[in-house]
Design a protein around this motif. Structure first.
Motif, PDB file in Angstrom:
ATOM      1  N   THR A 144       0.828  -1.212   0.000  1.00 47.45           N
ATOM      2  CA  THR A 144       0.000   0.000   0.000  1.00 47.45           C
ATOM      3  C   THR A 144       0.857   1.255   0.000  1.00 47.45           C
ATOM      4  OG1 THR A 144      -1.661  -1.239   1.266  1.00 47.45           O
ATOM      5  CG2 THR A 144      -1.930   1.150   1.159  1.00 47.45           C
ATOM      6  N   LYS A 145       1.934   1.253   0.740  1.00 46.36           N
ATOM      7  CA  LYS A 145       2.839   2.406   0.763  1.00 46.36           C
ATOM      8  C   LYS A 145       3.393   2.700  -0.633  1.00 46.36           C
ATOM      9  CE  LYS A 145       4.505   2.223   5.553  1.00 46.36           C
ATOM     10  NZ  LYS A 145       5.665   1.968   6.422  1.00 46.36           N
ATOM     11  N   GLU A 146       3.657   1.645  -1.384  1.00 48.03           N
ATOM     12  CA  GLU A 146       4.197   1.801  -2.735  1.00 48.03           C
ATOM     13  C   GLU A 146       3.172   2.393  -3.696  1.00 48.03           C
ATOM     14  OE1 GLU A 146       5.388  -2.139  -3.632  1.00 48.03           O
ATOM     15  OE2 GLU A 146       7.268  -2.041  -2.467  1.00 48.03           O
ATOM     16  N   MET A 147       1.890   2.381  -3.313  1.00 47.29           N
ATOM     17  CA  MET A 147       0.816   2.858  -4.182  1.00 47.29           C
ATOM     18  C   MET A 147       0.506   4.338  -4.006  1.00 47.29           C
ATOM     19  SD  MET A 147      -1.869  -0.310  -3.721  1.00 47.29           S
ATOM     20  CE  MET A 147      -3.110   0.464  -4.769  1.00 47.29           C
ATOM     21  N   ILE A 148       1.010   4.963  -2.947  1.00 49.66           N
ATOM     22  CA  ILE A 148       0.581   6.326  -2.594  1.00 49.66           C
ATOM     23  C   ILE A 148       0.744   7.302  -3.743  1.00 49.66           C
ATOM     24  CG2 ILE A 148       1.126   8.325  -1.149  1.00 49.66           C
ATOM     25  CD1 ILE A 148       1.524   6.517   1.176  1.00 49.66           C
ATOM     26  N   ASP A 149       1.904   7.279  -4.394  1.00 50.25           N
ATOM     27  CA  ASP A 149       2.177   8.287  -5.431  1.00 50.25           C
ATOM     28  C   ASP A 149       1.859   7.806  -6.843  1.00 50.25           C
ATOM     29  OD1 ASP A 149       3.133  10.172  -3.543  1.00 50.25           O
ATOM     30  OD2 ASP A 149       5.054   9.116  -3.475  1.00 50.25           O
ATOM     31  N   GLY A 150       1.592   6.516  -7.005  1.00 44.69           N
ATOM     32  CA  GLY A 150       1.434   6.029  -8.363  1.00 44.69           C
ATOM     33  C   GLY A 150       0.060   5.512  -8.737  1.00 44.69           C
ATOM     34  N   LYS A 151      -0.855   5.430  -7.775  1.00 46.66           N
ATOM     35  CA  LYS A 151      -2.167   4.867  -8.059  1.00 46.66           C
ATOM     36  C   LYS A 151      -3.266   5.908  -7.831  1.00 46.66           C
ATOM     37  CE  LYS A 151      -0.744   0.615  -8.853  1.00 46.66           C
ATOM     38  NZ  LYS A 151      -0.949  -0.100 -10.137  1.00 46.66           N
ATOM     39  N   SER A 152      -4.460   5.626  -8.365  1.00 49.13           N
ATOM     40  CA  SER A 152      -5.600   6.517  -8.165  1.00 49.13           C
ATOM     41  C   SER A 152      -6.110   6.387  -6.739  1.00 49.13           C
ATOM     42  CB  SER A 152      -6.724   6.165  -9.137  1.00 49.13           C
ATOM     43  OG  SER A 152      -7.294   4.905  -8.802  1.00 49.13           O
ATOM     44  N   LYS A 153      -6.903   7.374  -6.315  1.00 52.48           N
ATOM     45  CA  LYS A 153      -7.473   7.331  -4.974  1.00 52.48           C
ATOM     46  C   LYS A 153      -8.396   6.114  -4.801  1.00 52.48           C
ATOM     47  CE  LYS A 153      -5.810  10.980  -2.816  1.00 52.48           C
ATOM     48  NZ  LYS A 153      -6.546  12.238  -2.686  1.00 52.48           N
ATOM     49  N   VAL A 154      -9.064   5.712  -5.862  1.00 49.86           N
ATOM     50  CA  VAL A 154      -9.964   4.558  -5.777  1.00 49.86           C
ATOM     51  C   VAL A 154      -9.168   3.289  -5.491  1.00 49.86           C
ATOM     52  CG1 VAL A 154     -11.575   3.092  -7.055  1.00 49.86           C
ATOM     53  CG2 VAL A 154     -11.697   5.577  -7.282  1.00 49.86           C
ATOM     54  N   ASN A 171     -15.576   9.777   0.535  1.00 51.32           N
ATOM     55  CA  ASN A 171     -14.831  11.037   0.559  1.00 51.32           C
ATOM     56  C   ASN A 171     -13.358  10.885   0.858  1.00 51.32           C
ATOM     57  OD1 ASN A 171     -17.181  12.393   0.000  1.00 51.32           O
ATOM     58  ND2 ASN A 171     -17.672  12.756   2.147  1.00 51.32           N
ATOM     59  N   ILE A 172     -12.762   9.734   0.542  1.00 52.23           N
ATOM     60  CA  ILE A 172     -11.335   9.568   0.778  1.00 52.23           C
ATOM     61  C   ILE A 172     -10.518  10.565  -0.043  1.00 52.23           C
ATOM     62  CG2 ILE A 172     -10.969   7.841  -1.027  1.00 52.23           C
ATOM     63  CD1 ILE A 172      -8.971   6.500   0.902  1.00 52.23           C
ATOM     64  N   SER A 173     -11.102  11.078  -1.114  1.00 53.35           N
ATOM     65  CA  SER A 173     -10.406  12.056  -1.941  1.00 53.35           C
ATOM     66  C   SER A 173     -10.071  13.323  -1.165  1.00 53.35           C
ATOM     67  CB  SER A 173     -11.246  12.414  -3.172  1.00 53.35           C
ATOM     68  OG  SER A 173     -12.487  12.955  -2.762  1.00 53.35           O
ATOM     69  N   LYS A 174     -10.747  13.535  -0.025  1.00 50.64           N
ATOM     70  CA  LYS A 174     -10.488  14.723   0.779  1.00 50.64           C
ATOM     71  C   LYS A 174      -9.245  14.575   1.655  1.00 50.64           C
ATOM     72  CE  LYS A 174     -15.297  16.183   0.799  1.00 50.64           C
ATOM     73  NZ  LYS A 174     -16.487  16.543   1.591  1.00 50.64           N
ATOM     74  N   LEU A 175      -8.694  13.365   1.706  1.00 52.65           N
ATOM     75  CA  LEU A 175      -7.440  13.180   2.415  1.00 52.65           C
ATOM     76  C   LEU A 175      -6.290  13.621   1.516  1.00 52.65           C
ATOM     77  CD1 LEU A 175      -7.848   9.645   4.016  1.00 52.65           C
ATOM     78  CD2 LEU A 175      -7.763  11.804   5.221  1.00 52.65           C
ATOM     79  N   ASN A 176      -5.399  14.464   2.042  1.00 52.01           N
ATOM     80  CA  ASN A 176      -4.250  14.865   1.236  1.00 52.01           C
ATOM     81  C   ASN A 176      -3.125  13.831   1.378  1.00 52.01           C
ATOM     82  OD1 ASN A 176      -2.796  15.457   3.652  1.00 52.01           O
ATOM     83  ND2 ASN A 176      -3.788  17.465   3.741  1.00 52.01           N
ATOM     84  N   SER A 177      -2.043  14.029   0.644  1.00 52.64           N
ATOM     85  CA  SER A 177      -0.961  13.053   0.627  1.00 52.64           C
ATOM     86  C   SER A 177      -0.344  12.856   2.001  1.00 52.64           C
ATOM     87  CB  SER A 177       0.121  13.490  -0.374  1.00 52.64           C
ATOM     88  OG  SER A 177      -0.384  13.478  -1.675  1.00 52.64           O
ATOM     89  N   SER A 178      -0.217  13.946   2.744  1.00 56.03           N
ATOM     90  CA  SER A 178       0.393  13.830   4.081  1.00 56.03           C
ATOM     91  C   SER A 178      -0.508  13.028   5.024  1.00 56.03           C
ATOM     92  CB  SER A 178       0.674  15.220   4.664  1.00 56.03           C
ATOM     93  OG  SER A 178      -0.528  15.956   4.833  1.00 56.03           O
ATOM     94  N   ASP A 179      -1.845  13.177   4.879  1.00 54.86           N
ATOM     95  CA  ASP A 179      -2.777  12.398   5.681  1.00 54.86           C
ATOM     96  C   ASP A 179      -2.645  10.908   5.359  1.00 54.86           C
ATOM     97  OD1 ASP A 179      -3.832  14.642   6.915  1.00 54.86           O
ATOM     98  OD2 ASP A 179      -5.432  14.868   5.427  1.00 54.86           O
ATOM     99  N   LEU A 180      -2.574  10.597   4.073  1.00 61.77           N
ATOM    100  CA  LEU A 180      -2.467   9.205   3.648  1.00 61.77           C
ATOM    101  C   LEU A 180      -1.165   8.583   4.147  1.00 61.77           C
ATOM    102  CD1 LEU A 180      -3.793   9.576  -0.002  1.00 61.77           C
ATOM    103  CD2 LEU A 180      -4.928   8.378   1.878  1.00 61.77           C
ATOM    104  N   LYS A 181      -0.082   9.349   4.047  1.00 63.25           N
ATOM    105  CA  LYS A 181       1.210   8.839   4.521  1.00 63.25           C
ATOM    106  C   LYS A 181       1.198   8.643   6.021  1.00 63.25           C
ATOM    107  CE  LYS A 181       3.874  10.737   0.681  1.00 63.25           C
ATOM    108  NZ  LYS A 181       4.864  11.770   0.233  1.00 63.25           N
ATOM    109  N   TYR A 182       0.461   9.493   6.740  1.00 63.85           N
ATOM    110  CA  TYR A 182       0.351   9.357   8.190  1.00 63.85           C
ATOM    111  C   TYR A 182      -0.388   8.065   8.544  1.00 63.85           C
ATOM    112  CZ  TYR A 182      -0.709  10.367  13.055  1.00 63.85           C
ATOM    113  OH  TYR A 182      -0.801  10.290  14.417  1.00 63.85           O
ATOM    114  N   LEU A 183      -1.468   7.776   7.812  1.00 57.91           N
ATOM    115  CA  LEU A 183      -2.235   6.559   8.065  1.00 57.91           C
ATOM    116  C   LEU A 183      -1.390   5.309   7.849  1.00 57.91           C
ATOM    117  CD1 LEU A 183      -5.649   7.339   6.349  1.00 57.91           C
ATOM    118  CD2 LEU A 183      -5.272   7.006   8.794  1.00 57.91           C
ATOM    119  N   LEU A 184      -0.447   5.390   6.926  1.00 59.37           N
ATOM    120  CA  LEU A 184       0.346   4.221   6.570  1.00 59.37           C
ATOM    121  C   LEU A 184       1.743   4.232   7.167  1.00 59.37           C
ATOM    122  CD1 LEU A 184      -0.632   4.114   2.779  1.00 59.37           C
ATOM    123  CD2 LEU A 184      -1.629   2.784   4.646  1.00 59.37           C
ATOM    124  N   SER A 185       1.999   5.176   8.056  1.00 58.62           N
ATOM    125  CA  SER A 185       3.341   5.279   8.650  1.00 58.62           C
ATOM    126  C   SER A 185       3.559   4.213   9.710  1.00 58.62           C
ATOM    127  CB  SER A 185       3.525   6.659   9.281  1.00 58.62           C
ATOM    128  OG  SER A 185       2.603   6.856  10.333  1.00 58.62           O
TER     129      SER A 185
END
Length: 216
Positions: free
Chosen positions: A9-19, A202-216
């Motif tokens: 999942t971490k590998e997907m953050i920058d390369g995959k769609s939000k869906v 509404n996961i699209s409302k999470l920004n990149s830093s939020d997503l990285k925090y969830l997966l840290s």
């Protein structure tokens, strides 16, 4: 199993769609509850389901009635099999349960001498409209993105006519996305209702830093 999925999942953050990322995050949450929900070849147990059964056995044997809430209704099949093995009566309410059956189940469960001691309820089916004052314990099997919806579900036991003290228990996997969800709720209370709705749209409302925090 969790660590392997987390790495993917971490590998997907920058390369995959939000869906696609949402699907991967959902799989992480499923692993926390019961990995077999998306891994057909999984042969292990679930620490969370094992702990839930310990709690239910202890509580029902001491005269308590329990509401169990989860977003993942497929795990209910596992839990009901275990409840049946232990001779514990239960009801299950999901979005597929007809309205007439819901009324009958609620009425029976609220009866003082009801043999049904556990009520398994999905978020969408049980978030509003139910008066379950027969219960004195609420167990949240998995944390919900929208804390308001989580509280609303717990309130099913805090209704007019409730005479018992109601305790609410949340089962959280340590050092997992579940713990990060709770921490993110605290950090961003001002936008918590916007983070992700009941259906995760509404996961699209999470920004990149939020997503990285969830997966840290």
């Amino acid at each position: 199993v969790y660590e392997a999925q987390l790495l993917k999942t971490k590998e997907m953050i920058d390369g995959k769609s939000k869906v696609e990322l949402l699907s991967a995050i959902t799989r992480l949450r499923q692993i926390c509850v019961y990995p077999k929900m998306f891994m057909d070849n999984y042969q292990g147990e679930s620490a969370k389901v094992d702990l839930l059964m310990e709690l239910l056995l202890d509580m029902t044997s001491n005269g308590h009635k329990v509401l169990v809430f989860s977003q993942f209704t497929s795990v209910f099949d596992v839990i009901t099999n275990k409840l049946s093995e232990k001779g514990i009566g239960y009801f299950v309410l999901t979005g597929k349960t007809p309205a007439m059956f819901r009324v009958n189940m609620v009425e029976q469960f609220n009866e003082r001498n009801s043999i049904q001691k556990v009520f398994l309820i999905s978020l969408k089916a049980g978030g509003t409209g139910l008066n379950l004052v027969g219960a004195d314990t609420v167990i949240q099997l998995d944390p919900w993105w929208n804390v308001a919806a989580e509280n609303q579900a717990s309130d099913r036991a805090h209704r007019i006519g409730q005479k018992n003290v109601v305790q609410v228990i949340k089962l959280i996997c340590e050092n997992s996305i579940e713990q990060k969800v709770l921490e993110l709720q605290e950090l961003k209370k001002d936008i918590v209702s916007e983070i992700i709705a009941d259906n995760d749209e509404n996961i699209s409302k999470l920004n990149s830093s939020d997503l990285k925090y969830l997966l840290s």
